[in-house]
Scaffold this active site. Structure first.
Site, PDB file in Angstrom:
ATOM      1  NE  ARG A  97      -3.297  -2.358   2.928  1.00  0.00           N
ATOM      2  CZ  ARG A  97      -3.994  -2.598   4.021  1.00  0.00           C
ATOM      3  NH1 ARG A  97      -4.169  -1.634   4.920  1.00  0.00           N
ATOM      4  NH2 ARG A  97      -4.519  -3.782   4.247  1.00  0.00           N
ATOM      5  CD  GLU A 168     -12.453  -0.922  -0.831  1.00  0.00           C
ATOM      6  OE1 GLU A 168     -13.390  -0.724  -0.045  1.00  0.00           O
ATOM      7  OE2 GLU A 168     -11.427  -1.530  -0.507  1.00  0.00           O
TER       8      GLU A 168
END
Length: 482
Positions: A97, A168
């Site tokens: 991330r 997402e």
């Protein structure tokens, strides 16, 4: 609204993105498109979501992700079979991330040495395209990438080429709640790249679903703030060619408010799509079960899960993201994850043929949430003067958009939410939100009513009490009585 990123500029940018880690060399747009076209339709997220919407059912989806490929596949297969999941996730690890692929690689190696996951998710970039395809081929339902990445460009390239059909997040929802130092313009432009990539797939006959992250910081976020941000991310996405978009909303806990917010969000989103000329977008919804603190006791945790399932089912959300009875204890076992899914399945099946009973409070909630969200979006558009990215950047700087409890230094952080006496989330401190006197008085009056019942003035202590209330077995954080 400035339109799609120029194709030549986009293709040039791709060369730089794909060069940031060795597995980027495996990505081919043509090959990725052909791979998707060869997959059966039931494995395509956008196609299945559209069918779910047409049938009027609420599908269920867990969260899940571990470091080792075979263990991750085994986990997803278990949740599909034992948990009866309609859609599956691949939750990405924290190093990926943050684009720290070298550390993610060490995490894989340590996991192999230990024989168990030493990462809190699946490091898809490090594995590359072909292991991702193995995941898709081993399960029978569509798989979504869930993460929390401000710069998700390489992750999108690899996972989409790998057969994942839903992605997402967004430049707002995967920055403000997750990062401290990432400038909004940087994350939004990086996510415009992701949306342009998905638009490219759409141009070549492959639908990839996009989903905004509805819960934001997870606890007591006023629904109108969430809705406004969803609409802005929707407009950013469809501008780049996205054709399937899922609006997300996190559960607040008051049934009237939750159902009204989800319905109001769809109505407002459709209004803005029509206004800007986007009439070929398949719009769907996802409802997240409670994202705040959970009770440690499993029986009580199941009650929280069930209440979220009730709200999702009665609101007719197209999908619900399911929590587990281990939320307060750490990473859930696969068995606990499946239990949360089966609890939710039972509820949505029991309620699928029932309808929410419209009442005066629901109608008032929907009217107010739409008025509030529209005020935020309109002021953001005004600030942008035709440039949506600039408008969002300026709106956050001015506090026109403000997410409570967010770590980002690009979020003003001046608003404070608290529950009223019915458990609906209201605004205690408005900061610089662009609300008129009617909206402000509505919130003040509702909080005053609670204060009178509890014998105290609405204050920051109410906020603290409400944050911990559900974990302690209540919805409203009422003071203890002797």
């Amino acid at each position: 609204m400035k339109g799609k990123i120029d194709l030549e500029k986009f293709l040039q940018s791709r060369k730089e993105v794909l060069a940031t880690w060795p597995t980027g060399a495996e990505v081919s747009l043509e090959d990725g498109i052909n791979y998707h076209k060869a997959l059966p339709p039931e494995k395509n997220f956008a196609v299945k979501l559209k069918k779910v919407k047409e049938e009027g059912i609420t599908a269920i989806q867990p969260r899940a992700g571990v470091a080792l490929l075979n263990e991750h596949i085994a986990l997803l297969k278990y949740l599909e079979k034992e948990g009866e999941a309609d859609f599956l996730p691949t939750t990405i690890d924290s190093y990926t991330r943050q684009n720290r692929y070298q550390e993610a690689q060490r995490g894989i190696e340590e996991s192999l040495a230990e024989g168990r996951s030493m990462l809190n998710g699946f490091p898809a970039v490090n594995y590359g395209v072909y292991p991702c395809r193995k995941i898709i081929e081993e399960v029978n339902v569509p798989v979504q990438v869930r993460h929390g990445t401000p710069d998700a460009r390489l992750l999108a390239e690899i996972t989409l080429a790998g057969g994942f059909s839903s992605f997402e997040g967004g430049g707002i929802t995967y920055n403000i709640p997750y990062a401290k130092e990432v400038p909004l313009r940087k994350s939004i432009e990086d996510w415009q790249y992701v949306d342009r990539l998905i638009g490219y797939y759409a141009e070549h006959g492959v639908l990839i679903n996009r989903e905004s992250f509805g819960p934001l910081t997870g606890t007591l976020v006023p629904p109108s703030v969430t809705i406004a941000i969803n609409i802005l991310e929707l407009l950013l996405a469809v501008e780049q060619g996205v054709k399937s978009f899922t609006l997300g909303l996190g559960q607040c806990g008051n049934l009237n408010q939750d159902v009204a917010a989800l319905h109001g969000m769809v109505e407002l989103a459709e209004e803005y799509l029509k206004r800007f000329g986007f009439q070929d977008v398949d719009l769907t919804t996802v409802f997240h079960q409670w994202m705040g603190g959970f009770p440690q006791d499993e029986a009580r945790a199941f009650a929280v899960i069930a209440w979220g399932a009730v709200a999702a089912a009665l609101a007719k959300a197209n999908k619900v993201i399911v929590k587990t009875p281990h939320e307060a204890l750490g990473v859930p076992t696969k068995e606990a994850n499946a239990q949360g899914l089966k609890t939710t399945r039972q509820i949505v099946n029991m309620l699928k043929d029932q309808r929410f009973m419209v009442n005066e409070e629901y109608l008032l909630e929907k009217e107010m949430v739409k008025k509030e969200a529209r005020a935020i979006v309109e002021r953001t558009l005004e600030l942008g003067e035709g440039d949506l990215v600039a408008g969002i950047e300026r709106a956050f700087a001015a506090g026109v958009i403000d997410v409570p409890f967010a770590p980002s230094r690009f979020n003003l952080g001046k608003i404070l939410p608290a529950r009223d006496d019915t458990g609906a989330v209201r605004i205690l401190e408005f900061g610089n939100l662009p609300f008129d006197s009617e909206i402000r008085e509505f919130h003040r009056e509702r909080l005053k009513r609670r204060g009178e019942k509890e014998g105290r003035e609405p204050s920051f202590q109410m906020v603290i009490d409400d944050i911990y209330a559900i974990g302690k077995g209540m919805l409203v954080g009422k003071p203890r009585t002797k």
